[in-house]
Design a protein around this motif. Sequence first.
Motif, PDB file in Angstrom:
ATOM      1  N   PRO A  56     -12.041 -17.202   7.629  1.00 50.64           N
ATOM      2  CA  PRO A  56     -12.269 -17.813   6.318  1.00 50.64           C
ATOM      3  C   PRO A  56     -13.707 -17.591   5.854  1.00 50.64           C
ATOM      4  N   GLY A  57     -13.860 -17.128   4.624  1.00 51.03           N
ATOM      5  CA  GLY A  57     -15.189 -16.922   4.078  1.00 51.03           C
ATOM      6  C   GLY A  57     -15.840 -15.601   4.440  1.00 51.03           C
ATOM      7  N   GLU A  58     -15.174 -14.793   5.248  1.00 50.69           N
ATOM      8  CA  GLU A  58     -15.740 -13.505   5.641  1.00 50.69           C
ATOM      9  C   GLU A  58     -15.610 -12.496   4.499  1.00 50.69           C
ATOM     10  N   VAL A  59     -16.565 -11.564   4.442  1.00 48.91           N
ATOM     11  CA  VAL A  59     -16.467 -10.413   3.549  1.00 48.91           C
ATOM     12  C   VAL A  59     -16.203  -9.186   4.414  1.00 48.91           C
ATOM     13  N   LEU A  60     -15.019  -8.607   4.254  1.00 48.11           N
ATOM     14  CA  LEU A  60     -14.638  -7.419   5.010  1.00 48.11           C
ATOM     15  C   LEU A  60     -14.542  -6.243   4.056  1.00 48.11           C
ATOM     16  N   ALA A  61     -15.303  -5.191   4.324  1.00 47.21           N
ATOM     17  CA  ALA A  61     -15.183  -3.959   3.561  1.00 47.21           C
ATOM     18  C   ALA A  61     -14.202  -3.035   4.272  1.00 47.21           C
ATOM     19  N   ILE A  62     -13.348  -2.370   3.504  1.00 44.38           N
ATOM     20  CA  ILE A  62     -12.382  -1.424   4.041  1.00 44.38           C
ATOM     21  C   ILE A  62     -12.783  -0.044   3.551  1.00 44.38           C
ATOM     22  N   LEU A  63     -13.139   0.801   4.502  1.00 44.82           N
ATOM     23  CA  LEU A  63     -13.715   2.106   4.192  1.00 44.82           C
ATOM     24  C   LEU A  63     -12.820   3.187   4.781  1.00 44.82           C
ATOM     25  N   GLY A  64     -12.694   4.294   4.063  1.00 41.88           N
ATOM     26  CA  GLY A  64     -11.891   5.400   4.568  1.00 41.88           C
ATOM     27  C   GLY A  64     -11.790   6.493   3.529  1.00 41.88           C
ATOM     28  N   THR A  65     -11.297   7.638   3.946  1.00 42.01           N
ATOM     29  CA  THR A  65     -11.140   8.746   3.024  1.00 42.01           C
ATOM     30  C   THR A  65     -10.010   8.483   2.045  1.00 42.01           C
ATOM     31  N   SER A  66      -9.957   9.233   0.966  1.00 44.08           N
ATOM     32  CA  SER A  66      -8.903   9.070  -0.033  1.00 44.08           C
ATOM     33  C   SER A  66      -7.532   9.295   0.597  1.00 44.08           C
ATOM     34  N   GLY A  67      -6.595   8.424   0.239  1.00 44.12           N
ATOM     35  CA  GLY A  67      -5.231   8.569   0.717  1.00 44.12           C
ATOM     36  C   GLY A  67      -4.953   8.002   2.081  1.00 44.12           C
ATOM     37  N   CYS A  68      -5.928   7.285   2.671  1.00 42.95           N
ATOM     38  CA  CYS A  68      -5.715   6.754   4.024  1.00 42.95           C
ATOM     39  C   CYS A  68      -5.045   5.383   4.032  1.00 42.95           C
ATOM     40  N   GLY A  69      -4.734   4.820   2.868  1.00 40.20           N
ATOM     41  CA  GLY A  69      -3.980   3.573   2.839  1.00 40.20           C
ATOM     42  C   GLY A  69      -4.784   2.323   2.568  1.00 40.20           C
ATOM     43  N   LYS A  70      -6.030   2.467   2.095  1.00 43.16           N
ATOM     44  CA  LYS A  70      -6.869   1.290   1.835  1.00 43.16           C
ATOM     45  C   LYS A  70      -6.241   0.386   0.778  1.00 43.16           C
ATOM     46  N   SER A  71      -5.876   0.954  -0.353  1.00 45.35           N
ATOM     47  CA  SER A  71      -5.279   0.161  -1.433  1.00 45.35           C
ATOM     48  C   SER A  71      -3.898  -0.357  -1.032  1.00 45.35           C
ATOM     49  N   THR A  72      -3.180   0.418  -0.235  1.00 42.89           N
ATOM     50  CA  THR A  72      -1.866  -0.017   0.248  1.00 42.89           C
ATOM     51  C   THR A  72      -1.998  -1.289   1.069  1.00 42.89           C
ATOM     52  N   LEU A  73      -3.047  -1.365   1.870  1.00 44.20           N
ATOM     53  CA  LEU A  73      -3.285  -2.555   2.686  1.00 44.20           C
ATOM     54  C   LEU A  73      -3.535  -3.775   1.803  1.00 44.20           C
ATOM     55  N   LEU A  74      -4.310  -3.610   0.733  1.00 39.42           N
ATOM     56  CA  LEU A  74      -4.564  -4.709  -0.191  1.00 39.42           C
ATOM     57  C   LEU A  74      -3.290  -5.144  -0.901  1.00 39.42           C
ATOM     58  N   ARG A  75      -2.493  -4.180  -1.336  1.00 36.35           N
ATOM     59  CA  ARG A  75      -1.251  -4.505  -2.035  1.00 36.35           C
ATOM     60  C   ARG A  75      -0.308  -5.315  -1.143  1.00 36.35           C
ATOM     61  N   ALA A  76      -0.252  -4.961   0.120  1.00 42.15           N
ATOM     62  CA  ALA A  76       0.591  -5.713   1.045  1.00 42.15           C
ATOM     63  C   ALA A  76       0.108  -7.155   1.164  1.00 42.15           C
ATOM     64  N   LEU A  77      -1.203  -7.348   1.260  1.00 43.30           N
ATOM     65  CA  LEU A  77      -1.753  -8.694   1.410  1.00 43.30           C
ATOM     66  C   LEU A  77      -1.557  -9.528   0.152  1.00 43.30           C
ATOM     67  N   ALA A  78      -1.562  -8.887  -0.996  1.00 44.04           N
ATOM     68  CA  ALA A  78      -1.354  -9.605  -2.253  1.00 44.04           C
ATOM     69  C   ALA A  78       0.111  -9.926  -2.513  1.00 44.04           C
ATOM     70  N   GLY A  79       1.015  -9.394  -1.677  1.00 46.92           N
ATOM     71  CA  GLY A  79       2.438  -9.597  -1.909  1.00 46.92           C
ATOM     72  C   GLY A  79       2.982  -8.700  -2.998  1.00 46.92           C
ATOM     73  N   LEU A  80       2.261  -7.625  -3.317  1.00 46.54           N
ATOM     74  CA  LEU A  80       2.715  -6.675  -4.328  1.00 46.54           C
ATOM     75  C   LEU A  80       3.559  -5.558  -3.723  1.00 46.54           C
ATOM     76  N   ASP A  81       3.613  -5.511  -2.403  1.00 45.31           N
ATOM     77  CA  ASP A  81       4.382  -4.497  -1.694  1.00 45.31           C
ATOM     78  C   ASP A  81       4.980  -5.155  -0.459  1.00 45.31           C
ATOM     79  N   THR A  82       6.285  -5.272  -0.428  1.00 43.04           N
ATOM     80  CA  THR A  82       6.949  -5.961   0.688  1.00 43.04           C
ATOM     81  C   THR A  82       7.595  -4.982   1.664  1.00 43.04           C
ATOM     82  N   GLY A  83       7.273  -3.696   1.555  1.00 41.23           N
ATOM     83  CA  GLY A  83       7.918  -2.711   2.407  1.00 41.23           C
ATOM     84  C   GLY A  83       7.191  -2.430   3.711  1.00 41.23           C
ATOM     85  N   PHE A  84       6.224  -3.254   4.078  1.00 42.19           N
ATOM     86  CA  PHE A  84       5.462  -2.999   5.291  1.00 42.19           C
ATOM     87  C   PHE A  84       6.195  -3.543   6.525  1.00 42.19           C
ATOM     88  N   THR A  85       5.818  -3.048   7.682  1.00 41.40           N
ATOM     89  CA  THR A  85       6.323  -3.556   8.951  1.00 41.40           C
ATOM     90  C   THR A  85       5.226  -4.364   9.636  1.00 41.40           C
TER      91      THR A  85
END
Length: 279
Positions: A56-85
Amino acid sequence: MTASATLEAPTSPGEPSTHSAAPQAAFDSLNVRFAGVGRSFGGRPVLRDISLEIAPGEVLAILGTSGCGKSTLLRALAGLDTGFTGELTIAGKPVQPYDDRTAVGFQEPRLLPWRSVRRNIELGLPRELSKAEGRARVDELLELVGLAERAHLKPREISGGMAQRASLARALARRPGVLLLDEPFGALDALTRLKMQDLLLDIHAQTGTTVLLVTHDVDESLQLADRILLLGKDDGAAAEGATAKRLLTVPGRRPRDRASADLAELKSQLYAGLGVDAH
């Protein structure tokens, strides 16, 4: 780090590098847990076996090359993508579709052009607030992001940096326990970007909300984060899809000295992890 390694939250969340200002309007910051999270599209793995805890209260930066799934990870956490395992929880409870414990800020402000700054921020308010409560909250947010004198203006009448401030205020309107930022400053010029980084530090100091920040910018991640998650493919691994390649703690308290020798060493490690020769 192996693909199956579990990345634990720091013992004292955010303590090593907290901003100097004390929270004035603290949110109910929430912890986040990824346990073996993966995502495939059309049978092609994009993310695999992501396991870590964010305090709680942490700031985590997610770094990686284009197409490595950074935005996909955020979408899953926001509940905008329910297709994850795997398992993905906030405050110990599974993420729900369009999870209202989170709010998302995007690279583009996405303001409605026919609404004023104030009325755009109002779009983020929870429905249960009365008109008076909503008005007071928007007033508070306008002050927080420095737009009180421009609340009546339309998006076309303000700068790109101001529009991004309004977008941040809209995301904060429901006081999210987890704020998800997907390259929020990527479209800004260099000077405005630095100012927005300072603003985010001020907002975090005021609210205390948990922040996950997707960025391509190594310097930005070093300035803003308590820890940096480097996504990528394990060296020599046969399996497809990005995983948690490295998790690094950023030394020092915020705001940090950009010329710090400690940051220079960490910067070199991050560039190496991204496959970039920084010399």
